[in-house]
Design an enzyme around this catalytic site. Structure first.
Site, PDB file in Angstrom:
ATOM      1  N   HIS A  15       0.965  -5.133   0.597  1.00  0.00           N
ATOM      2  CA  HIS A  15       1.186  -6.507   0.182  1.00  0.00           C
ATOM      3  C   HIS A  15       2.133  -7.156   1.182  1.00  0.00           C
ATOM      4  CE1 HIS A  15       3.872  -3.660  -1.851  1.00  0.00           C
ATOM      5  NE2 HIS A  15       4.816  -4.538  -1.629  1.00  0.00           N
ATOM      6  N   ASP A  74      -5.530  -0.465 -12.141  1.00  0.00           N
ATOM      7  CA  ASP A  74      -4.250  -0.534 -12.848  1.00  0.00           C
ATOM      8  C   ASP A  74      -3.512   0.779 -12.642  1.00  0.00           C
ATOM      9  OD1 ASP A  74      -2.111  -0.818 -14.510  1.00  0.00           O
ATOM     10  OD2 ASP A  74      -3.281  -1.124 -16.355  1.00  0.00           O
ATOM     11  N   LYS A  76      -0.731   1.581 -13.680  1.00  0.00           N
ATOM     12  CA  LYS A  76       0.028   1.976 -14.865  1.00  0.00           C
ATOM     13  C   LYS A  76      -0.884   2.642 -15.898  1.00  0.00           C
ATOM     14  CE  LYS A  76       3.453  -1.693 -14.249  1.00  0.00           C
ATOM     15  NZ  LYS A  76       4.091  -2.890 -14.832  1.00  0.00           N
ATOM     16  N   ASP A 170       8.002  -8.398  11.019  1.00  0.00           N
ATOM     17  CA  ASP A 170       6.874  -7.954  10.198  1.00  0.00           C
ATOM     18  C   ASP A 170       5.685  -7.571  11.058  1.00  0.00           C
ATOM     19  OD1 ASP A 170       7.179  -7.837   7.370  1.00  0.00           O
ATOM     20  OD2 ASP A 170       7.396  -9.999   7.278  1.00  0.00           O
TER      21      ASP A 170
END
Length: 392
Positions: A15, A74, A76, A170
């Site tokens: 990300h 997901d 999680k 970056d």
């Protein structure tokens, strides 16, 4: 050209900019990069630096996600983790830019995965490194510019430190990460084993300053010039000067050349060995001359005298610059709602060509079902994963 990395499978948990840009460099060369995103999408889908969007579409997402595929999982949800784990165990490369230790908690850390897939190249891209006193600090470009000395080295003496006007740390960290991955893949051809590659913003920022740090490490004490020399460690002239209607940058010119170009015998009165100590006086003398002609006038004069100089362009000038266009620097793709989106191309040429856009940046979860099918998960089993929210 675009198939140099054909057959290389990459799973990307990335990300912001460092990770997606590193992944995109590999995808440009033909690697099959699968971007794993949460249900809400990666951060860069809903963010831009100036908070400006193109019909709701983020140019920040567009700049570093071409030629990749997207799945939603997901992390999680144990079933979501299981899907991702199956994908990684078949992969050649994993790239992640979570905070250190995040994937370990999910059973997806390097030691855990390498035990089952010893050929895996595991690339961890972080702010400061996987361990140490700054491990848990937020890693972000401008913060690291400050910490690494880059901001302090930039700007006029006596003025505030000045960060560079782009996310250079970056992007350099991304290139170093991709470089490390390619090196590890090459080494795997000899050893049969992958390995752990780590790139971080702090190391990248220091690497950008390889020259000034070499001086500092060996006892040279520098300071910024009050006349605006763009580096604390170079002789004058080395910086930007105002003309009658714009700006020119002049670099590394002898006193003899300055005397000839400006018709000013004052430069001949200086000891060549004093150019560093006298840099403010030299720059002020040059500045007084530069006001007397236009940018075009000085450009013609400097070209005739083989001076090292360049115009100081804004982005409007950069994107129409003849050499930039000759180098085939830009590409574009069509988006369903945002229309034509322009981006930079892959920065390297191979056999005279630069890799382009094979596939536009993916819609969120565009390839989830496709990836599940490749893993042998179809029919009711796939539908159950979608229904539970494990994937999307």
């Amino acid at each position: 050209m675009s198939g140099m990395l054909s057959g290389i499978k990459v799973v990307s948990f990335t990300h912001f900019l460092q990770g997606p840009s590193a992944s995109q460099l590999l995808a440009d060369l033909g690697a099959d990069v699968v971007k794993v995103e949460p249900h809400g999408g990666a951060f860069e889908r809903s963010w831009t630096g100036p908070d400006k969007f193109i019909e709701g579409y983020s140019p920040f997402f567009a700049l570093a996600n071409r030629n990749v595929r997207s799945i939603v999982a997901d992390l999680k949800n144990p079933e979501g983790v299981a899907v991702v784990r199956s994908l990684v165990l078949e992969a050649d490369v994993l790239i992640e830019s979570f905070r250190p230790g995040t994937l370990d908690k999910l059973g997806l850390g390097y030691e855990q995965l390498a035990a089952e897939n010893p050929r895996l190249v595991f690339a961890s891209l972080s702010g400061y490194g996987s361990d140490g006193p700054y491990r848990d600090r937020p890693g972000q470009d401008v913060l690291v510019q400050a910490l690494s000395g880059l901001a302090m080295a930039t700007g006029r003496g006596g003025a505030d430190p000045t960060p560079v006007g782009a996310c250079v740390v970056d992007q350099h960290a991304a290139v170093l990460g991709a470089f490390g991955i390619l090196a590890a893949l090459h080494g795997r051809e000899r050893t049969g084993r992958g390995g752990l590659v780590e790139s971080n913003l702090l190391n990248a920022a220091l690497d950008l300053q390889i020259e000034p740090l070499a001086y500092a490490l060996n006892g040279f004490s520098s300071s910024r010039s009050t006349s605006g020399v763009s580096s604390p460690f170079y002789n004058a002239p080395y910086g930007v000067f105002a003309t009658s209607d714009g700006y020119l940058c002049i670099s590394l010119t002898s006193l003899e050349a300055l005397e000839r170009v400006f018709g000013d015998a004052w430069f001949a009165t200086l000891d060549p060995g004093s150019r560093y100590e006298e840099r403010d006086a030299i720059n002020e003398r040059i500045a007084a001359h530069m006001h007397g002609r236009s940018t075009a006038g000085w450009s013609e004069h400097f070209t005739a005298n083989k001076m090292w100089f360049a115009p100081v362009n804004g982005y409007d000038e950069v994107i129409v610059d003849p050499q930039v266009l000759h180098n085939d620097s830009f590409d574009a793709f069509e988006h369903e709602t945002a229309g034509t989106i322009r981006t930079l191309k892959h920065p390297i040429m191979y056999d005279g060509e630069r890799p382009g856009i094979r596939t536009a940046p993916p819609e969120l979860g565009q390839h989830t079902r496709e990836v599940l099918t490749a893993l042998g998960v179809e029919g009711p089993d796939a539908e159950a994963l979608f229904a539970s929210g494990a994937v999307g």
